[in-house]
Design a protein around this motif. Sequence first.
Motif, PDB file in Angstrom:
ATOM      1  N   HIS A 176      -4.661  -3.660  -9.035  1.00 45.16           N
ATOM      2  CA  HIS A 176      -5.927  -4.404  -8.975  1.00 45.16           C
ATOM      3  C   HIS A 176      -5.733  -5.736  -8.247  1.00 45.16           C
ATOM      4  N   ASN A 177      -4.606  -6.399  -8.492  1.00 44.06           N
ATOM      5  CA  ASN A 177      -4.331  -7.652  -7.791  1.00 44.06           C
ATOM      6  C   ASN A 177      -4.179  -7.420  -6.283  1.00 44.06           C
ATOM      7  N   TYR A 178      -3.522  -6.323  -5.925  1.00 47.65           N
ATOM      8  CA  TYR A 178      -3.408  -5.971  -4.511  1.00 47.65           C
ATOM      9  C   TYR A 178      -4.802  -5.737  -3.932  1.00 47.65           C
ATOM     10  N   HIS A 179      -5.634  -5.007  -4.661  1.00 47.46           N
ATOM     11  CA  HIS A 179      -6.995  -4.719  -4.199  1.00 47.46           C
ATOM     12  C   HIS A 179      -7.788  -6.014  -4.032  1.00 47.46           C
ATOM     13  N   ASP A 180      -7.623  -6.955  -4.944  1.00 49.15           N
ATOM     14  CA  ASP A 180      -8.323  -8.236  -4.842  1.00 49.15           C
ATOM     15  C   ASP A 180      -7.943  -8.980  -3.568  1.00 49.15           C
ATOM     16  N   THR A 181      -6.697  -8.802  -3.134  1.00 49.92           N
ATOM     17  CA  THR A 181      -6.210  -9.496  -1.941  1.00 49.92           C
ATOM     18  C   THR A 181      -6.647  -8.803  -0.654  1.00 49.92           C
ATOM     19  N   PHE A 182      -6.548  -7.478  -0.615  1.00 44.41           N
ATOM     20  CA  PHE A 182      -6.790  -6.740   0.631  1.00 44.41           C
ATOM     21  C   PHE A 182      -8.080  -5.919   0.624  1.00 44.41           C
ATOM     22  N   ASN A 183      -8.802  -5.995  -0.474  1.00 41.80           N
ATOM     23  CA  ASN A 183     -10.065  -5.280  -0.614  1.00 41.80           C
ATOM     24  C   ASN A 183      -9.888  -3.773  -0.538  1.00 41.80           C
ATOM     25  N   GLN A 230       4.834  -2.004  -1.523  1.00 39.04           N
ATOM     26  CA  GLN A 230       3.732  -2.887  -1.146  1.00 39.04           C
ATOM     27  C   GLN A 230       3.183  -3.709  -2.307  1.00 39.04           C
ATOM     28  N   ILE A 231       3.337  -3.222  -3.549  1.00 43.19           N
ATOM     29  CA  ILE A 231       2.804  -3.998  -4.678  1.00 43.19           C
ATOM     30  C   ILE A 231       3.858  -4.897  -5.321  1.00 43.19           C
ATOM     31  N   TYR A 236       2.914  -8.346  -6.269  1.00 43.00           N
ATOM     32  CA  TYR A 236       1.873  -8.420  -7.301  1.00 43.00           C
ATOM     33  C   TYR A 236       2.394  -7.932  -8.650  1.00 43.00           C
ATOM     34  N   ASN A 244     -10.822   1.761  -1.233  1.00 43.08           N
ATOM     35  CA  ASN A 244     -11.587   0.642  -1.754  1.00 43.08           C
ATOM     36  C   ASN A 244     -12.279   1.154  -3.014  1.00 43.08           C
TER      37      ASN A 244
END
Length: 326
Positions: A58-65, A100-101, A104, A195
Amino acid sequence: MKLKKNALRGFTLIELLVVIAIIAILIALLLPAVQQAREAARRTQCKNQLKQLGLALHNYHDTFNRLPPACIWQNTATGAGGTAPENGRDAGWMATWVIQILPYADQAPLYNLYDSSQVARSTANTTNVTRTTRLPWINCPSFPGIATTLTQDYDGFIKGTYGANVGAGRMLRQADFGNSALKGPFSVIGQYGANFRDITDGTTNVVLVAEIVRYDNGGDDRGAWGWCTGPTFSGRGNGGGALVPNSKTLIDSSPYSINDTTNRVFNLRSNPDSGNDSGVAARSFHTGGVQLTLGDGSTRFVSENIDQTTWLNLLSQADGNVIGEW
């Protein structure tokens, strides 16, 4: 008049054997309870680790959408990324979703040691990160210790026990990735991470990460978190059959895979090397099922007796099926 002294008396052999038998019975009754308590603690720790993976994603998603792709591929012929080959043994595979995570998951120093411009099997990356570093948080504590790394074709990749959901199809089939009824929130072949708005079935109804098995053999890639298909699982495999959790009827078939179709006790069954028909089931050492993280970050235990159709619906992000209780 002399008083008669009481004679000292010890245990007879029969009395001693009775006492030993009683102690043995009490221990026999106690051991299962102790083992159950230990397994409950290990299961809770595993659940917490899956929760932390969900938070990192989720933190990765918050950064890269969007979520990270299951793996990145480098077209070694042209020096530019392109359509990944339907081949999990291609030399051009690069960083996995686990790599990649790392920033995070409080592992930024380790991530900085990884050269993202180099392929995964480069000497620099296998020496500095994926062959030498054990990550406790991607290993279920219920799983037996396995030291063997994936060593075929290169120096090796350490193995874990969690995999990203690449959908209800097969790992390396472009056609399955392009099918909305099969597509999952991650893809190796599509170098894809969804996304959250792409998950139209609802994040509470789609699996992000689940448990998988690793095998004590250098030629088996399941769980190898630095290699393309290692930290992934799928809904279908060789022949197109559905891989339900802890499948006993169908076997795993990954790009690097050993021939062990007989191990049914812990559901480690595997069929040798498979190309674009590759598929690996969600599997665990927990009795009765596997633990997983859903798209909303929550964790659940799913029974190995779950309905096959329901399970495949949980792996697809946009098949249009509404899932009730499961």
